[in-house]
Design an enzyme around this catalytic site. Structure first.
Site, PDB file in Angstrom:
ATOM      1  N   LYS A   1      -1.508   0.750  -9.168  1.00  0.00           N
ATOM      2  CA  LYS A   1      -2.150   1.713  -8.273  1.00  0.00           C
ATOM      3  C   LYS A   1      -1.726   3.147  -8.618  1.00  0.00           C
ATOM      4  CE  LYS A   1      -4.462  -1.295  -5.717  1.00  0.00           C
ATOM      5  NZ  LYS A   1      -4.137  -2.684  -6.050  1.00  0.00           N
TER       6      LYS A   1
HETATM    7  C1  LIG Z   1      -4.558  -3.850  -4.996  1.00  0.00           C
HETATM    8  C2  LIG Z   1      -5.533  -4.214  -3.951  1.00  0.00           C
HETATM    9  C3  LIG Z   1      -5.185  -4.996  -2.837  1.00  0.00           C
HETATM   10  C4  LIG Z   1      -3.900  -5.734  -2.696  1.00  0.00           C
HETATM   11  O1  LIG Z   1      -2.764  -5.051  -2.779  1.00  0.00           O
HETATM   12  P1  LIG Z   1      -1.420  -5.792  -3.253  1.00  0.00           P
HETATM   13  O2  LIG Z   1      -0.391  -4.765  -2.962  1.00  0.00           O
HETATM   14  O3  LIG Z   1      -1.585  -6.089  -4.714  1.00  0.00           O
HETATM   15  O4  LIG Z   1      -1.263  -7.022  -2.426  1.00  0.00           O
HETATM   16  C5  LIG Z   1      -6.130  -5.211  -1.853  1.00  0.00           C
HETATM   17  N1  LIG Z   1      -7.362  -4.716  -1.951  1.00  0.00           N
HETATM   18  C6  LIG Z   1      -7.752  -3.983  -3.006  1.00  0.00           C
HETATM   19  C7  LIG Z   1      -9.143  -3.447  -3.019  1.00  0.00           C
HETATM   20  C8  LIG Z   1      -6.867  -3.734  -4.056  1.00  0.00           C
HETATM   21  O5  LIG Z   1      -7.279  -3.052  -5.123  1.00  0.00           O
END
Ligand SMILES: *Cc1c(COP(=O)(O)O)cnc(C)c1O
Length: 377
Positions: free
Chosen positions: A190
């Site tokens: 992210k």
């Molecule tokens: C990354 C992501 C998540 C989940 O987050 P995690 O921290 O990996 O559990 C949920 N929704 C979207 C759209 C994402 O890109």
């Protein structure tokens, strides 16, 4: 792999913050760094919300759905084009998803289709418990329109802002502050990372209090361990929060850099048959990942031709998320829309977008893609 889609990008401030946490021995899922991280994100988002640091974005969504009262057999209406972490928590609660298409002008959930279905569902007495639209690839959903829908039918709105920290909506609100609650993710890919982590952001203080309670094994006030409901071990580690403090120092820089990368791609690769994810007037996307669509009927090159060519040169690119209604796990699940997301999946590609990518590396990606496109046109 030499050029990655999106890698962790440390600022250099993280280690000192982690050292502080070690010095005070708060090597635990609580501590001053976690409190400060929550306060820092709250302030970044403009205040007026409560932030609860959690072990992942998926954990945050699980808690948000439970706080919204979602249980076995309830319906949850979601964007079909999303990442698994944005839908699996619906399964944890044995609820039923229904999937919605994207609006071609924003590549986020089509609110007209949603509103129409809410109208029908209301007249049939089968409204969903919650709506979970996804802020896709760094761009906010149409918050005001969704909030109107949710209010009209008294349905909870939980925005999946895992990909959009740093983005803003046309009324100036930061992504992550909308609806009853929003979730953030600090996974390694992210825009900023805590190595792994997430956050529940809500304007309801009672939801934040309940989330903290549930995320620490639902311990009722008592000297022994007393439980009137079940909880989870979902709090964010104080060490991870310390990394987050270092990352928050540079979040705005990261947004600027990702937007710059997007701009360079668009400038160099725009051609008939190549379209970039639109950014509606007044909205500001972080361009977390540069997403584009290749219409092979016009370019004579498919997105797979491009992806595989890049892979040969150790450059990582990926198709857009495969819509959930096309996944084997969800076959037979209701889907509403005209297949905008299906077409984007077929044509869509995310190009390397990491803020630590150098201009030289990006130039190599551009040059290779441009050469392939120009060889066919
Ligand atoms: C990354 C992501 C998540 C989940 O987050 P995690 O921290 O990996 O559990 C949920 N929704 C979207 C759209 C994402 O890109």
């Amino acid at each position: 792999m030499r050029i990655w889609l999106s890698r962790p990008h440390m600022s250099g401030y993280e280690e000192a913050r982690v050292a502080e946490a070690f010095a005070s021995n708060f090597v635990a899922p609580l501590g001053p760094q976690l409190d400060e991280f929550e306060d820092t994100v709250t302030e970044y988002l403009g205040g007026g919300v409560h932030c609860v640091g959690l072990s992942s974005g998926s954990a945050a969504l699980h808690l948000a759905l439970r706080l919204a009262g979602v249980g076995q057999g309830d319906e949850v209406w979601v964007s079909s084009m999303t990442f698994a972490g944005g839908i699996f928590p619906v399964n944890y609660l044995r609820a039923q998803p229904r999937f919605f298409d994207l609006d071609p002008t924003s590549w986020t959930i089509d609110v007209d289709v949603l509103a129409e279905q809410l109208d029908i569902a209301a007249s049939e007495g089968r409204l969903p418990k919650a709506i979970v639209p996804t802020d896709l690839y760094g761009q906010s959903v149409d918050l005001a329109a969704l909030e109107r829908c949710a209010a009209n039918y008294d349905v909870r709105l939980i925005v999946d802002s895992a990909e959009s920290l740093g983005a803003s909506y046309k009324d100036g609100r930061m992504a992550g502050t909308g609806g009853d609650a929003a979730i953030l993710s600090f996974n390694g890919n992210k825009i900023i990372t805590t190595s792994g982590g997430g956050m529940l952001v809500t304007r309801h203080k009672a939801w934040a209090d309940e989330a903290r309670f549930l995320a620490t094994q639902a311990r009722d006030p008592a000297p022994h361990y007393e439980h009137s409901t079940f909880g989870y071990n979902y709090r964010l580690s104080n060490i991870c929060a310390a990394i987050g403090l270092g990352q928050m120092e540079v979040l705005n820089e990261r947004v600027e850099r990702r937007r710059e990368i997007f701009g360079r791609y668009r400038e160099a690769l725009s051609r008939p048959g190549v379209s970039f994810m639109p950014e509606p007037d007044g909205w500001r996307s972080t361009r977390w990942l540069t997403a584009l669509a290749i219409d092979a009927a016009l370019t004579d090159v498919s997105r797979e031709d491009i992806r595989l060519m890049l892979l040969e040169h150790e450059i990582e690119a990926r198709p857009l998320w495969k819509p959930m209604h096309m996944q084997p796990l969800y076959s037979g699940t209701p889907y509403y829309g005209s297949g905008v997301d299906e077409r984007l999946f077929e044509q869509g590609l995310c190009l390397p977008s990491g803020s630590d990518m150098t201009n030289e590396q990006q130039d190599e990606v551009i040059e290779r893609v441009a050469t392939l496109l120009d060889s066919r046109i």
